[in-house]
Write an enzyme that holds these catalytic residues in place. Structure first.
Site, PDB file in Angstrom:
ATOM      1  N   LYS A 107       0.843  -1.204   0.000  1.00 45.27           N
ATOM      2  CA  LYS A 107       0.000   0.000   0.000  1.00 45.27           C
ATOM      3  C   LYS A 107       0.872   1.244   0.000  1.00 45.27           C
ATOM      4  O   LYS A 107       1.916   1.281   0.667  1.00 45.27           O
ATOM      5  CB  LYS A 107      -0.919  -0.028   1.234  1.00 45.27           C
ATOM      6  CG  LYS A 107      -1.998   1.059   1.242  1.00 45.27           C
ATOM      7  CD  LYS A 107      -2.879   0.931   2.483  1.00 45.27           C
ATOM      8  CE  LYS A 107      -3.999   1.969   2.499  1.00 45.27           C
ATOM      9  NZ  LYS A 107      -4.839   1.874   3.718  1.00 45.27           N
ATOM     10  N   SER A 167     -10.054  -0.689   6.972  1.00 43.99           N
ATOM     11  CA  SER A 167      -9.470  -0.494   5.640  1.00 43.99           C
ATOM     12  C   SER A 167      -8.789  -1.706   5.033  1.00 43.99           C
ATOM     13  O   SER A 167      -8.384  -1.663   3.876  1.00 43.99           O
ATOM     14  CB  SER A 167      -8.477   0.665   5.669  1.00 43.99           C
ATOM     15  OG  SER A 167      -9.158   1.877   5.726  1.00 43.99           O
ATOM     16  N   SER A 197      -9.894   1.765   2.834  1.00 46.84           N
ATOM     17  CA  SER A 197      -9.044   2.574   1.995  1.00 46.84           C
ATOM     18  C   SER A 197      -7.999   1.770   1.210  1.00 46.84           C
ATOM     19  O   SER A 197      -7.467   2.266   0.226  1.00 46.84           O
ATOM     20  CB  SER A 197      -8.319   3.611   2.844  1.00 46.84           C
ATOM     21  OG  SER A 197      -7.413   2.973   3.731  1.00 46.84           O
TER      22      SER A 197
END
Lengths: 94, 486
Positions: free
Chosen positions: B78, B177, B153
């Site tokens: 990420k 997330s 997210s």
């Protein structure tokens, strides 16, 4: 708790964020909506309840206090928007 | 060997270890897969093709190293997790050109274990969102239906795994997330206990809630990845000193003697789509058939978790993000004359709308006169939520709950209505408030939408091994949802 346009602008000032008039009006409406939803917390009796600020409630782990070189100046300045190869450069303050 | 990208992490690792495939072949297979799918999905915002191939060639010359659990395996990371010499932007204009000179602890661990960072994954800007729509680099699409959001997210990481662009991915879970996009994309997602995985080098959003987690296509792969990234790190003072268990061992068996709690406040919350309930109930039936004892439990403060979370998380974000001021790194506004203007204009132009909204909301709830009414009150309710979890997990070994009230929704559906977006997090944020671990697994495909539905297993602090064991057993008993057609 009602939130005024002045409150929004004041919070912007504290946050170093400057919304334009249209954005500020939109934020005012959204904050009213969001903070209105938060009101439900007031229905809970929290008298005598110790706030929980972190799930890590033990003492923070401490490492041995020793001198260690972690990074050098070139690395630290690598991502700077403006520097003198020695220091970060910002607009004159004095 | 054809279609290498379809293998699981464990399968590819074993093939590599036995020299049945070369690292270069595996890396090339991922790059080809990325080339054919990423334009459509926008799951990766940076592809480290050249670096990965160079690394692969070097590893092929050296030969397999059996003591390195991820030797030669491509993993995506990420974009809020620092990767040395690779862009780390938090998908924000503020950090669009930022290239760290160090690795986050979890990336160090990936490398120590022989993994290859194949790319950086798309995300909501600064991890603030549940749909991966607020990225500065554009929206990520759900591989099962590209008109829909992938969740967020960490949407890019979930999509990258679901679309088989990599064999596992790292994400962060501050309020769901990892678990929510895993559920919406049909993969496994693990949110470890607060303190199990070091946060060093993971760019902070809300430090008392953030935890690095992971995505994989199976629970077994998740266990391998967790084993690799967990550990004690002196650079994160909240890191636990407890030993790491061999998560990937002893996963098989049934659920005899395991008591699973169904929190009423989750299941009877109202607003859960019937297709979500339908698939989730199949997971409960599977657990029962495996011998688990299923009981209802009360967690009376759960309905307050969104209100408490959206005070605490923005409050912490407002302080964490104050470091982005245009002075030392990140975006700097042009044409300013004073230092104050530099700060204000850099932040106003560098942050997107949702980030600015949360910083301002956080500043408001922490400001003089409102601190007690909002922040302190929310922190007291947080204690009550944690106590609910502790009480429920005293009665049961683990809890089983839905993740999202609905399957993936249309892109743009909730834009302009932040509260509506926040309310979608009702089943995920409480776990972060309590600091406990959770594992998301696919339960089925919704009968109406045909989109993946996940369930989460929630457990006691540092009980990841038992959670993964239960998740693995359930995964074996639930029919596979297959893969998205791309």
């Amino acid at each position: 708790m009602a939130i005024s346009l002045d409150d929004v602008l004041h919070v912007g000032e504290l946050s170093k964020i400057r919304p334009n008039q249209e954005e500020a009006a939109c934020l005012q409406a959204q904050f009213a909506d969001i903070l209105g939803y938060m009101e439900r917390l007031n229905a809970v009796d929290t008298g005598g309840v110790e706030p929980l600020y972190s799930p890590h409630e033990g003492l923070p782990a401490v490492r041995e206090d020793r001198v260690a070189k972690t990074c050098n100046r070139t690395e630290l300045l690598m991502n700077s928007p403006a520097d003198s190869e020695e220091f970060f450069v910002v607009p004159r303050v004095i | 060997m054809s279609e290498l990208y379809k293998k699981s992490l464990k399968q590819i690792r074993d093939l590599l270890a036995n020299r049945e495939v070369s690292v270069t072949e595996v890396v090339r297979a991922c790059i080809e897969r990325i080339n054919t799918t990423n334009k459509q999905l926008n799951s990766l915002v940076y592809v480290a093709a050249e670096q990965a191939l160079e690394q692969a060639e070097k590893m092929d010359k050296e030969g397999p190293q059996p003591d390195r659990a991820l030797w030669g395996v491509p993993i995506a990371v990420k974009d809020c997790i620092c990767t040395k010499d690779l862009p780390t932007t938090c998908c924000s204009r503020m950090l669009a050109d930022f290239v760290p000179f160090y690795d986050a602890y979890v990336v160090e661990r990936l490398k120590v274990n022989g993994a290859i960072v194949i790319g950086k994954t798309n995300m909501d800007e600064f991890a603030m969102g549940s749909s991966t729509e607020s990225s500065y680099f554009g929206i990520t699409k759900n591989p099962w239906n590209t008109k829909l959001i992938p969740g967020g997210s960490s949407g890019g990481s979930a999509v990258s795994v679901a679309a088989a662009q990599c064999f596992g991915a790292l994400g962060t879970d501050t309020g769901g997330s990892v678990r929510q996009p895993a559920s919406m994309c049909g993969c496994v997602g693990v949110k470890p206990t607060y303190g199990r995985v070091s946060r060093f080098g993971a760019i902070g959003f809300a430090s008392s809630l953030d935890q690095v987690g992971l995505f994989a296509s199976t629970t077994e792969d998740s266990a391998i990845l967790l084993e690799a990234i967990a550990g004690l790190d002196e650079r994160d003072s909240t890191c636990s000193t407890r030993p790491i268990e061999a998560y990937s061992q002893g996963l098989t068996g049934d659920l005899k003697g395991v008591k699973i709690g169904l929190p009423k406040e989750f299941w009877q919350a109202g607003g859960i789509a019937s297709e979500v309930l339908g698939e989730a109930e199949k997971a409960i039936d599977a657990a029962r058939a495996l011998g688990a004892e299923i009981v209802d439990v009360d967690m009376p403060h759960i309905p307050l978790s969104v209100a408490a979370y959206y005070i605490i998380a923005p409050a912490e974000a407002s302080t964490n993000l104050s470091k982005f001021d245009g002075a030392r790194y990140g975006f700097r506004a042009e044409g300013v004359e004073t230092l104050d203007e530099l700060y204000e204009q850099s932040r106003t132009q560098g942050f997107g709308d949702e980030v600015k909204r949360r910083i301002m909301l956080g500043t408001y709830v922490l400001s003089s006169g409102y601190y007690d009414a909002y922040y302190k009150k929310a922190s007291q309710v947080r204690r009550l939520i944690q106590q609910d979890y502790l009480a429920a997990l005293q009665k049961c070994d683990l809890l089983l709950a839905p993740i999202s009230p609905v399957t993936a929704w249309e892109i743009g559906k909730h834009s302009g209505d932040p509260l509506k977006n926040y309310l979608m997090d009702i089943f995920t944020v409480s776990l972060n408030l309590a600091g406990l671990p959770g594992v998301a697994i696919p339960a089925g495909l919704g009968v109406e939408s045909g989109m993946p539905v996940g369930v989460q297993l929630l457990g006691r602090a540092f009980d990841e091994h038992n959670l993964l064991k239960a998740a693995h057993r359930l995964e074996q008993a639930i029919p596979s949802i297959g893969s998205p057609k791309l």
